[in-house]
Design an enzyme around this catalytic site. Structure first.
Site, PDB file in Angstrom:
ATOM      1  N   HIS A   1      -9.680   1.109   4.899  1.00  0.00           N
ATOM      2  CA  HIS A   1      -8.403   1.292   5.595  1.00  0.00           C
ATOM      3  C   HIS A   1      -8.631   2.245   6.771  1.00  0.00           C
ATOM      4  O   HIS A   1      -9.414   3.186   6.672  1.00  0.00           O
ATOM      5  CB  HIS A   1      -7.358   1.866   4.625  1.00  0.00           C
TER       6      HIS A   1
ATOM      7  N   GLY B   1       2.714  -1.267   4.326  1.00  0.00           N
ATOM      8  CA  GLY B   1       2.726   0.155   3.993  1.00  0.00           C
ATOM      9  C   GLY B   1       4.144   0.628   3.737  1.00  0.00           C
ATOM     10  O   GLY B   1       4.724   0.376   2.674  1.00  0.00           O
ATOM     11  N   GLY B   2       4.736   1.277   4.729  1.00  0.00           N
ATOM     12  CA  GLY B   2       6.058   1.913   4.589  1.00  0.00           C
ATOM     13  C   GLY B   2       7.115   1.054   3.901  1.00  0.00           C
ATOM     14  O   GLY B   2       7.822   1.528   3.002  1.00  0.00           O
TER      15      GLY B   2
ATOM     16  N   GLU C   1      -7.008   4.610   7.859  1.00  0.00           N
ATOM     17  CA  GLU C   1      -6.759   6.031   7.560  1.00  0.00           C
ATOM     18  C   GLU C   1      -7.974   6.648   6.872  1.00  0.00           C
ATOM     19  O   GLU C   1      -8.206   7.847   6.971  1.00  0.00           O
ATOM     20  CB  GLU C   1      -5.484   6.161   6.709  1.00  0.00           C
TER      21      GLU C   1
ATOM     22  N   GLY D   1       2.247   2.176  10.826  1.00  0.00           N
ATOM     23  CA  GLY D   1       3.186   3.286  10.671  1.00  0.00           C
ATOM     24  C   GLY D   1       3.876   3.704  11.968  1.00  0.00           C
ATOM     25  O   GLY D   1       4.508   4.747  12.044  1.00  0.00           O
TER      26      GLY D   1
ATOM     27  N   ASN E   1       0.863  -1.182   0.000  1.00  0.00           N
ATOM     28  CA  ASN E   1       0.000   0.000   0.000  1.00  0.00           C
ATOM     29  C   ASN E   1       0.902   1.236   0.000  1.00  0.00           C
ATOM     30  O   ASN E   1       1.498   1.568   1.027  1.00  0.00           O
ATOM     31  CB  ASN E   1      -0.894  -0.047   1.253  1.00  0.00           C
ATOM     32  N   TRP E   2       0.990   1.906  -1.141  1.00  0.00           N
ATOM     33  CA  TRP E   2       1.917   3.050  -1.248  1.00  0.00           C
ATOM     34  C   TRP E   2       1.350   4.319  -0.632  1.00  0.00           C
ATOM     35  O   TRP E   2       2.054   5.313  -0.510  1.00  0.00           O
ATOM     36  CB  TRP E   2       2.288   3.284  -2.725  1.00  0.00           C
ATOM     37  N   LYS E   3       0.072   4.300  -0.293  1.00  0.00           N
ATOM     38  CA  LYS E   3      -0.564   5.474   0.325  1.00  0.00           C
ATOM     39  C   LYS E   3      -0.293   6.725  -0.524  1.00  0.00           C
ATOM     40  O   LYS E   3      -0.328   6.635  -1.748  1.00  0.00           O
ATOM     41  CB  LYS E   3      -0.091   5.632   1.776  1.00  0.00           C
TER      42      LYS E   3
ATOM     43  N   GLU F   1      -5.517  -5.093  10.550  1.00  0.00           N
ATOM     44  CA  GLU F   1      -4.492  -4.068  10.732  1.00  0.00           C
ATOM     45  C   GLU F   1      -4.787  -3.288  12.016  1.00  0.00           C
ATOM     46  O   GLU F   1      -5.542  -2.313  12.004  1.00  0.00           O
ATOM     47  CB  GLU F   1      -4.524  -3.080   9.565  1.00  0.00           C
TER      48      GLU F   1
ATOM     49  N   SER G   1       3.240  -2.161  10.440  1.00  0.00           N
ATOM     50  CA  SER G   1       4.690  -2.170  10.662  1.00  0.00           C
ATOM     51  C   SER G   1       5.355  -3.505  10.308  1.00  0.00           C
ATOM     52  O   SER G   1       6.251  -3.965  11.023  1.00  0.00           O
ATOM     53  CB  SER G   1       5.029  -1.752  12.098  1.00  0.00           C
TER      54      SER G   1
END
Ligand code: PGA
Length: 252
Positions: free
Chosen positions: A97, A234-235, A99, A173, A10-12, A167, A213
């Protein structure tokens, strides 16, 4: 037979340029060795989807969108629809998600998005997870409520067509990962909840992912002992080498 494993990046809201998105795609595509048991997808921002898909070419990497409108077309300024995503050869769509839920997305909106995605043959990757963990275990009822909201709009045939990503918000994150034991407990809980709502064979067909994470350093243990069917990353999906290491960890 070994179960299919899913690793979705997930590049957000990254990277900040199309050039960098294509560069990242090129690196991942070059280093990734496909096999039949693994499904790998990347979820770039909407504006980058067409070029990322082109760069992937014939390589077995799927493209995911990070969201989808509740409606297929019409007067909905700023939205991107399931029809438009299908037209760009997108296969998966991340729905609910945390977010997005933090920006006001409710279970009702999540339900509509799941239905529109399925209608247009996109595979929903539905995110669930608690904000905090309490010693009493109340977070299990929170997660159960989210699962029930999803199940209330899906038949047994439909739930088999979705992916569920657990999640925990406190792990996203933050660098704080759930332990493999926490992940295993949640996997058993999700499986038994789905078994109660449907039946055992149906529950067994729903891929369950962990996200929060996930890094190259913890992926092997989380995968081996966590019991899930893969990761939503993600990251760490923004660095090709790290993303590839996480994929490889799921193959061992
Ligand atoms: P993270 O994000 O890996 O950066 O924690 C996971 C996600 O939000 O999907």
């Amino acid at each position: 037979m070994k179960k299919t494993t899913f690793v979705i990046g997930n590049w957000k809201l990254n990277p900040s340029s199309l050039t960098d998105a294509v560069k990242l795609t090129a690196e991942v595509t070059k280093k990734y060795k496909a096999d039949e048991q693994t499904v790998v997808a990347v979820a770039p921002g909407y504006l980058h989807i067409a070029d990322v898909t082109k760069k992937i070419g014939r390589k077995a990497i799927a493209v995911a969108a990070q969201d989808v409108a509740t409606e297929p077309m019409g007067p909905f300024t700023g939205e991107v629809s399931a029809l438009q995503l299908r037209d760009l050869k997108v296969s998966f769509v991340i729905i609910g998600h945390s977010e997005r839920r933090a920006m006001g997305e409710t279970d009702e909106i999540v339900q509509k998005k799941i239905q529109v995605a399925l209608k247009y043959n996109l595979i929903p990757v539905i995110c669930i997870g608690e904000k905090d963990r309490d010693a009493k275990g109340d977070f299990y009822s929170f997660v159960e409520k989210q699962i029930k909201a999803i199940a209330s709009v899906l038949t047994a045939a439909q739930i088999k067509k979705v992916v569920i990503a657990y999640e925990p918000i406190w792990a996203i994150g933050t660098g704080k990962t759930a332990t493999a034991a926490d992940v295993k407990e949640m996997q058993l809980f999700l499986f038994s909840t789905l078994t109660k709502l449907y039946d055992r064979p149906t529950a067994a067909k729903v891929p369950l992912l962990y996200g929060g994470s996930v890094k190259k350093e913890n992926a092997l243990e989380l995968h081996k002992d966590g019991g899930m069917d893969g990761f939503l990353v993600g990251g760490a999906s923004l660095k090709a080498d790290d993303f590839i290491s996480i994929i490889n960890a799921t193959k061992r």
